[in-house]
Design a protein around this motif. Structure first.
Motif, short mmCIF file in Angstrom:
data_model
loop_
_atom_site.label_atom_id
_atom_site.label_comp_id
_atom_site.label_asym_id
_atom_site.label_seq_id
_atom_site.Cartn_x
_atom_site.Cartn_y
_atom_site.Cartn_z
N VAL A 17 0.84 -1.19 0.00
CA VAL A 17 0.00 0.00 0.00
C VAL A 17 0.88 1.25 0.00
O VAL A 17 2.02 1.22 0.45
CB VAL A 17 -0.97 0.02 1.21
N ARG A 18 0.31 2.36 -0.53
CA ARG A 18 1.05 3.61 -0.61
C ARG A 18 0.13 4.78 -0.32
O ARG A 18 -1.01 4.81 -0.75
CB ARG A 18 1.63 3.77 -2.02
N CYS A 19 0.64 5.75 0.42
CA CYS A 19 -0.08 6.97 0.72
C CYS A 19 0.05 7.91 -0.48
O CYS A 19 1.16 8.18 -0.95
CB CYS A 19 0.47 7.65 1.97
N THR A 20 -1.09 8.41 -0.98
CA THR A 20 -1.05 9.32 -2.12
C THR A 20 -0.65 10.74 -1.71
O THR A 20 -0.32 11.55 -2.56
CB THR A 20 -2.41 9.36 -2.83
N CYS A 22 1.83 11.57 1.09
CA CYS A 22 3.24 11.68 1.46
C CYS A 22 4.14 10.66 0.78
O CYS A 22 5.36 10.76 0.86
CB CYS A 22 3.41 11.60 2.98
N GLY A 23 3.55 9.64 0.14
CA GLY A 23 4.35 8.65 -0.58
C GLY A 23 4.85 7.49 0.26
O GLY A 23 5.57 6.64 -0.24
N SER A 24 4.51 7.45 1.55
CA SER A 24 4.94 6.34 2.40
C SER A 24 4.37 5.03 1.86
O SER A 24 3.24 4.99 1.37
CB SER A 24 4.44 6.53 3.84
N GLU A 25 5.17 3.96 1.95
CA GLU A 25 4.73 2.65 1.49
C GLU A 25 4.84 1.64 2.62
O GLU A 25 5.67 1.79 3.51
CB GLU A 25 5.59 2.19 0.32
N ALA A 26 4.00 0.62 2.56
CA ALA A 26 4.02 -0.44 3.57
C ALA A 26 3.54 -1.74 2.95
O ALA A 26 2.85 -1.73 1.92
CB ALA A 26 3.12 -0.07 4.75
N ILE A 27 3.90 -2.85 3.57
CA ILE A 27 3.41 -4.17 3.18
C ILE A 27 2.62 -4.72 4.35
O ILE A 27 3.10 -4.72 5.49
CB ILE A 27 4.56 -5.11 2.81
N SER A 34 -9.10 -4.08 9.72
CA SER A 34 -9.15 -2.64 9.95
C SER A 34 -8.85 -1.90 8.66
O SER A 34 -8.10 -2.37 7.82
CB SER A 34 -8.13 -2.22 11.00
N ALA A 35 -9.43 -0.73 8.52
CA ALA A 35 -9.16 0.11 7.35
C ALA A 35 -7.85 0.85 7.55
O ALA A 35 -7.57 1.37 8.62
CB ALA A 35 -10.30 1.09 7.15
N LEU A 36 -7.03 0.91 6.50
CA LEU A 36 -5.73 1.56 6.57
C LEU A 36 -5.81 2.96 5.99
O LEU A 36 -6.41 3.16 4.93
CB LEU A 36 -4.69 0.75 5.79
N SER A 37 -5.19 3.92 6.67
CA SER A 37 -5.13 5.27 6.15
C SER A 37 -3.82 5.92 6.58
O SER A 37 -3.14 5.43 7.49
CB SER A 37 -6.32 6.10 6.66
N CYS A 38 -3.47 7.00 5.91
CA CYS A 38 -2.27 7.77 6.23
C CYS A 38 -2.58 9.21 5.86
O CYS A 38 -3.32 9.45 4.89
CB CYS A 38 -1.09 7.23 5.42
N ILE A 45 -3.86 0.69 -2.78
CA ILE A 45 -3.25 -0.64 -2.90
C ILE A 45 -2.48 -0.67 -4.22
O ILE A 45 -3.07 -0.50 -5.29
CB ILE A 45 -4.30 -1.76 -2.86
N THR A 46 -1.15 -0.85 -4.16
CA THR A 46 -0.34 -0.89 -5.37
C THR A 46 -0.07 -2.31 -5.83
O THR A 46 0.29 -2.53 -6.98
CB THR A 46 0.99 -0.14 -5.17
N PHE A 47 -0.20 -3.27 -4.92
CA PHE A 47 -0.06 -4.69 -5.26
C PHE A 47 -1.00 -5.45 -4.34
O PHE A 47 -0.83 -5.43 -3.12
CB PHE A 47 1.37 -5.17 -5.04
N PRO A 48 -2.02 -6.10 -4.90
CA PRO A 48 -2.98 -6.82 -4.05
C PRO A 48 -2.40 -8.13 -3.51
O PRO A 48 -1.71 -8.84 -4.23
CB PRO A 48 -4.15 -7.10 -5.00
N GLY A 49 -2.65 -8.39 -2.28
CA GLY A 49 -2.26 -9.66 -1.67
C GLY A 49 -3.47 -10.57 -1.62
O GLY A 49 -4.41 -10.42 -2.38
#
Length: 51
Positions: A17-20, A22-27, A34-38, A45-49
């Protein structure tokens, strides 16, 4: 992670996932429903798992 009343993205294990804002990314290593936000906005979601 977002509060229950805040919008966010639901991502499964292994999702990238990536924040649109600040650009932070996480796996996602342990999806818990839970819903993810930043920066106060849902992450992208840049790559679906798996779900």
């Amino acid at each position: 992670m977002a509060d229950e009343d805040q919008a966010g993205t639901l991502a499964g294990n292994g999702s990238r996932v990536r924040c649109t804002e600040c650009g932070s990314e996480a796996i996602v290593t342990s999806a818990g429903g839970s819903a993810l936000s930043c920066c106060g906005k849902p992450v992208e979601i840049t790559f679906p798992g798996s779900k």
